[in-house]
Write a protein that holds these residues in place. Sequence first.
Motif, PDB file in Angstrom:
ATOM      1  N   MET A  41      -5.641 -66.491   2.962  1.00 37.60           N
ATOM      2  CA  MET A  41      -4.800 -67.386   2.178  1.00 37.60           C
ATOM      3  C   MET A  41      -3.401 -66.806   1.998  1.00 37.60           C
ATOM      4  O   MET A  41      -2.402 -67.529   2.093  1.00 37.60           O
ATOM      5  N   GLU A  42      -3.305 -65.517   1.757  1.00 29.51           N
ATOM      6  CA  GLU A  42      -1.976 -64.908   1.620  1.00 29.51           C
ATOM      7  C   GLU A  42      -1.198 -64.970   2.926  1.00 29.51           C
ATOM      8  O   GLU A  42       0.021 -65.154   2.934  1.00 29.51           O
ATOM      9  N   LYS A  43      -1.899 -64.837   4.047  1.00 29.45           N
ATOM     10  CA  LYS A  43      -1.232 -64.894   5.342  1.00 29.45           C
ATOM     11  C   LYS A  43      -0.836 -66.313   5.733  1.00 29.45           C
ATOM     12  O   LYS A  43      -0.172 -66.519   6.747  1.00 29.45           O
ATOM     13  N   GLN A  44      -1.258 -67.296   4.934  1.00 30.82           N
ATOM     14  CA  GLN A  44      -0.835 -68.677   5.151  1.00 30.82           C
ATOM     15  C   GLN A  44      -0.079 -69.207   3.941  1.00 30.82           C
ATOM     16  O   GLN A  44       0.010 -70.427   3.742  1.00 30.82           O
ATOM     17  N   HIS A  45       0.493 -68.308   3.157  1.00 26.11           N
ATOM     18  CA  HIS A  45       1.178 -68.709   1.927  1.00 26.11           C
ATOM     19  C   HIS A  45       2.333 -69.661   2.212  1.00 26.11           C
ATOM     20  O   HIS A  45       2.732 -70.452   1.355  1.00 26.11           O
ATOM     21  N   ASN A  46       2.882 -69.591   3.420  1.00 29.06           N
ATOM     22  CA  ASN A  46       3.962 -70.487   3.816  1.00 29.06           C
ATOM     23  C   ASN A  46       3.531 -71.951   3.790  1.00 29.06           C
ATOM     24  O   ASN A  46       4.369 -72.845   3.733  1.00 29.06           O
ATOM     25  N   ARG A  47       2.225 -72.201   3.781  1.00 24.43           N
ATOM     26  CA  ARG A  47       1.730 -73.570   3.884  1.00 24.43           C
ATOM     27  C   ARG A  47       1.428 -74.212   2.532  1.00 24.43           C
ATOM     28  O   ARG A  47       0.951 -75.354   2.497  1.00 24.43           O
ATOM     29  N   GLY A  48       1.692 -73.517   1.439  1.00 25.23           N
ATOM     30  CA  GLY A  48       1.418 -74.140   0.164  1.00 25.23           C
ATOM     31  C   GLY A  48       1.792 -73.277  -1.015  1.00 25.23           C
ATOM     32  O   GLY A  48       1.175 -72.240  -1.229  1.00 25.23           O
ATOM     33  N   GLN A  49       2.782 -73.691  -1.751  1.00 28.36           N
ATOM     34  CA  GLN A  49       3.230 -72.905  -2.896  1.00 28.36           C
ATOM     35  C   GLN A  49       3.264 -73.741  -4.177  1.00 28.36           C
ATOM     36  O   GLN A  49       3.878 -73.352  -5.160  1.00 28.36           O
ATOM     37  N   ASP A  50       2.592 -74.885  -4.156  1.00 36.23           N
ATOM     38  CA  ASP A  50       2.474 -75.701  -5.367  1.00 36.23           C
ATOM     39  C   ASP A  50       1.125 -75.531  -6.043  1.00 36.23           C
ATOM     40  O   ASP A  50       0.958 -75.893  -7.202  1.00 36.23           O
ATOM     41  N   GLY A  51       0.165 -75.011  -5.313  1.00 34.95           N
ATOM     42  CA  GLY A  51      -1.162 -74.843  -5.876  1.00 34.95           C
ATOM     43  C   GLY A  51      -2.118 -74.293  -4.844  1.00 34.95           C
ATOM     44  O   GLY A  51      -1.800 -74.205  -3.656  1.00 34.95           O
ATOM     45  N   ALA A  52      -3.305 -73.911  -5.299  1.00 35.66           N
ATOM     46  CA  ALA A  52      -4.322 -73.380  -4.396  1.00 35.66           C
ATOM     47  C   ALA A  52      -5.677 -73.526  -5.060  1.00 35.66           C
ATOM     48  O   ALA A  52      -5.785 -73.800  -6.260  1.00 35.66           O
ATOM     49  N   GLY A  53      -6.721 -73.343  -4.276  1.00 37.66           N
ATOM     50  CA  GLY A  53      -8.068 -73.407  -4.815  1.00 37.66           C
ATOM     51  C   GLY A  53      -9.058 -72.767  -3.877  1.00 37.66           C
ATOM     52  O   GLY A  53      -8.807 -72.652  -2.674  1.00 37.66           O
ATOM     53  N   ILE A  54     -10.169 -72.327  -4.434  1.00 40.45           N
ATOM     54  CA  ILE A  54     -11.239 -71.782  -3.612  1.00 40.45           C
ATOM     55  C   ILE A  54     -12.572 -72.350  -4.108  1.00 40.45           C
ATOM     56  O   ILE A  54     -12.692 -72.825  -5.241  1.00 40.45           O
ATOM     57  N   ALA A  55     -13.561 -72.298  -3.248  1.00 44.02           N
ATOM     58  CA  ALA A  55     -14.930 -72.657  -3.624  1.00 44.02           C
ATOM     59  C   ALA A  55     -15.874 -71.799  -2.805  1.00 44.02           C
ATOM     60  O   ALA A  55     -15.569 -71.440  -1.662  1.00 44.02           O
ATOM     61  N   ARG A 274      -3.311 -69.369  13.594  1.00 47.54           N
ATOM     62  CA  ARG A 274      -3.989 -68.350  14.383  1.00 47.54           C
ATOM     63  C   ARG A 274      -3.702 -66.929  13.919  1.00 47.54           C
ATOM     64  O   ARG A 274      -4.626 -66.107  13.833  1.00 47.54           O
ATOM     65  N   PRO A 275      -2.438 -66.557  13.602  1.00 52.32           N
ATOM     66  CA  PRO A 275      -2.184 -65.157  13.219  1.00 52.32           C
ATOM     67  C   PRO A 275      -2.959 -64.701  11.991  1.00 52.32           C
ATOM     68  O   PRO A 275      -3.236 -63.505  11.854  1.00 52.32           O
ATOM     69  N   ALA A 276      -3.295 -65.633  11.095  1.00 54.01           N
ATOM     70  CA  ALA A 276      -4.058 -65.241   9.914  1.00 54.01           C
ATOM     71  C   ALA A 276      -5.405 -64.652  10.323  1.00 54.01           C
ATOM     72  O   ALA A 276      -5.846 -63.625   9.776  1.00 54.01           O
ATOM     73  N   ILE A 277      -6.056 -65.271  11.289  1.00 52.92           N
ATOM     74  CA  ILE A 277      -7.338 -64.754  11.778  1.00 52.92           C
ATOM     75  C   ILE A 277      -7.135 -63.440  12.515  1.00 52.92           C
ATOM     76  O   ILE A 277      -7.896 -62.472  12.319  1.00 52.92           O
ATOM     77  N   GLN A 278      -6.102 -63.379  13.360  1.00 49.67           N
ATOM     78  CA  GLN A 278      -5.848 -62.159  14.114  1.00 49.67           C
ATOM     79  C   GLN A 278      -5.625 -60.970  13.187  1.00 49.67           C
ATOM     80  O   GLN A 278      -6.139 -59.875  13.426  1.00 49.67           O
ATOM     81  N   THR A 279      -4.849 -61.194  12.132  1.00 55.62           N
ATOM     82  CA  THR A 279      -4.544 -60.112  11.202  1.00 55.62           C
ATOM     83  C   THR A 279      -5.756 -59.725  10.369  1.00 55.62           C
ATOM     84  O   THR A 279      -6.069 -58.533  10.219  1.00 55.62           O
ATOM     85  N   ALA A 280      -6.449 -60.717   9.825  1.00 55.30           N
ATOM     86  CA  ALA A 280      -7.554 -60.435   8.905  1.00 55.30           C
ATOM     87  C   ALA A 280      -8.729 -59.760   9.598  1.00 55.30           C
ATOM     88  O   ALA A 280      -9.417 -58.940   8.992  1.00 55.30           O
ATOM     89  N   PHE A 281      -8.944 -60.100  10.869  1.00 58.80           N
ATOM     90  CA  PHE A 281     -10.129 -59.589  11.554  1.00 58.80           C
ATOM     91  C   PHE A 281      -9.803 -58.732  12.777  1.00 58.80           C
ATOM     92  O   PHE A 281     -10.718 -58.327  13.498  1.00 58.80           O
ATOM     93  N   ASN A 282      -8.516 -58.479  13.005  1.00 59.82           N
ATOM     94  CA  ASN A 282      -8.074 -57.608  14.090  1.00 59.82           C
ATOM     95  C   ASN A 282      -8.680 -58.026  15.429  1.00 59.82           C
ATOM     96  O   ASN A 282      -9.318 -57.248  16.133  1.00 59.82           O
ATOM     97  N   VAL A 283      -8.470 -59.303  15.758  1.00 62.99           N
ATOM     98  CA  VAL A 283      -8.977 -59.825  17.023  1.00 62.99           C
ATOM     99  C   VAL A 283      -7.798 -60.278  17.880  1.00 62.99           C
ATOM    100  O   VAL A 283      -6.743 -60.656  17.356  1.00 62.99           O
TER     101      VAL A 283
END
Length: 633
Positions: A41-55, A274-283
């Motif tokens: 989520m932090e690596k995609q922070h550019n996609r949403g700065q008005d709110g967030a949620g998890i489940a 894609r980069p969020a996955i590459q960074t988080a899981f080093n793939v």
Amino acid sequence: MSESIKHECGIALIRLLKPLSFYQQKYGTALYGLNKLYLLMEKQHNRGQDGAGIATIKLDVSPGNRYISRYRAMGSNAVSEIFEYVQRKFAGVQDNPELFEDTEWLKENISFTGEVLMGHLRYGTHGKNSIENCHPFLRQNNWMSRNLVIAGNFNMTNVDELLQQLFELGQHPKEKADTVTVLEKIGHFLDAENQNLFDNFKAEGFGNAEISRLISDNIDVAKILRRSAKTWDGGYTIEGIFGHGDAFVMRDPSGIRPAYYYYDDEIAVVTSERPAIQTAFNVPFSSVKEIRPGYALIIKKNGTISEEQFREPEEQKSCSFERIYFSRGSDAAIYRERKHLGRLLCPQILETVGYDFKNTVFSFIPNTAEVAFYGMVEGLHKYIKQLQKDTLLNRDDKISDAELDEMLSLAPRVEKIAIKDVKLRTFITQDADRQDMVSHIYDTTYGLVKAGEDNLVVIDDSIVRGTTLRQSILKILDRLNPRKIIIVSSAPQIRYPDCYGIDMSRMGEFVAFEAAISLLKESDREHIIWETYEKCKASIELDNEKAENYIKAIYEPFSDDEISDKIAQIISPKGIHAEVKVIYQTLDNLHIACPAHLGDWYFSGNYPTPGGNKVVNRAFMNWVEGKNQRAYV
């Protein structure tokens, strides 16, 4: 971008394919999934700065124990707030290593310790920004397999039609919004699938408790999605989890909105970037795949993973604006494409400055245009090398030392001209005073431009409204006293609204539209405006499939250059000394740079779904009628 546009949201889905104890033993923490979700989520922070949620959903929980956890927050720090809230859940046991490492105890006693995790980042549009609008959305039921959690990056153009279908099913949704209609549509067919399976197993003589387990094992996720999405018109990537643990991510038939995934024997993950996955899981880049248009990635409770079709794929029209501006430039493919966009602009730029490298300074504004700037500079160097080669090899007479030195020293004058000082937040409320403050957001580097002699070329990623250029940037650049200011857009002219998740929905906000309207009035062709309006009005009652984009007629009388020249006049502030020119990317070059992302409706008006034509016509009608509202729900 010289003016910020709120745009589509971001998603993250994680399915842990091993028991929590596996991650405790291998990675030293039972919070492995939560930690990875936070990183995605932090690596995609550019996609949403008005709110967030998890489940999160826990698998195989005993009856009477809570298995669904959800938390949402608003504001630019929503992601941090959410995970601080989650962290406090574990505060009481972190000082007790024995309990903190006991994954079974954690799962039974602490919320958010689930094997299926969902995250969402939100940009609100048109004032709809409250905690109730933040994803994920939850549809609850005492039957585990009837619970539904969804979140998404989407916008539907035919909400009225979808709402009517829910009425006809006997439902009464509490709100007229695409999020509600999507939730209830999937929920309805999830209920129907549950009931059908229950009836079948009951007829075979199974008891109710056993039937619940059999339903969880046999739910046909693809069938539910096929029935739910049959009449959807829009761009969407939607993630969902059923209460018993099945999960899915579905992508619209035209592939408008992005969705990337990766899985191995430990984990399955889906994100918007894609980069969020590459960074988080080093793939590596090659290990991260795209969900195909019209398909859903389905992860069953038993860990089986498949990609199944739920709608017939259309011609792929993935959003090109993703590549130009919205997505993170750290994606290897996007980085190459943005550089190529800059290179392809070089012929237009050189022609505009008369191939005068000696008296031209090249720069960029804002930082998001930096990669296109690098490509432009590469293109300029390539031109100079060819010029040097042609001059030195094809010269008949002997070149003098001075001429040789001058030719070999030829290089583009590349400088950092504009610097964004601060994001001013002022207590001043009067428009005139605020405008004066905003005009000082950028500062300039003095002493680099020869007053009255130099051209100043500044590349931007796109020009949408032109207000920041008019109110701030051009005034600041003019202080350097250049002879000519050339504003270059790596995107083509933005002429039409978006209706698939990006906050560009009102015609009057586009400077290209303003320019075309001005040209129509100046050339005594104002009748085209009213003829177009009448066609739009007549089309409102037509079925979506019969609608055309009548707004193209507004632009047809004029060349791209004529509109660009009028834009230059519009954005030139009163009292500016330098001549202002505007250069836009061509549509053909956009397709060359981004060959796999041909969704260009912002520029061409060629919408990938029938509902898009309805929306653009309604947007034009709103403009004519003076209604300051978007053209879709």
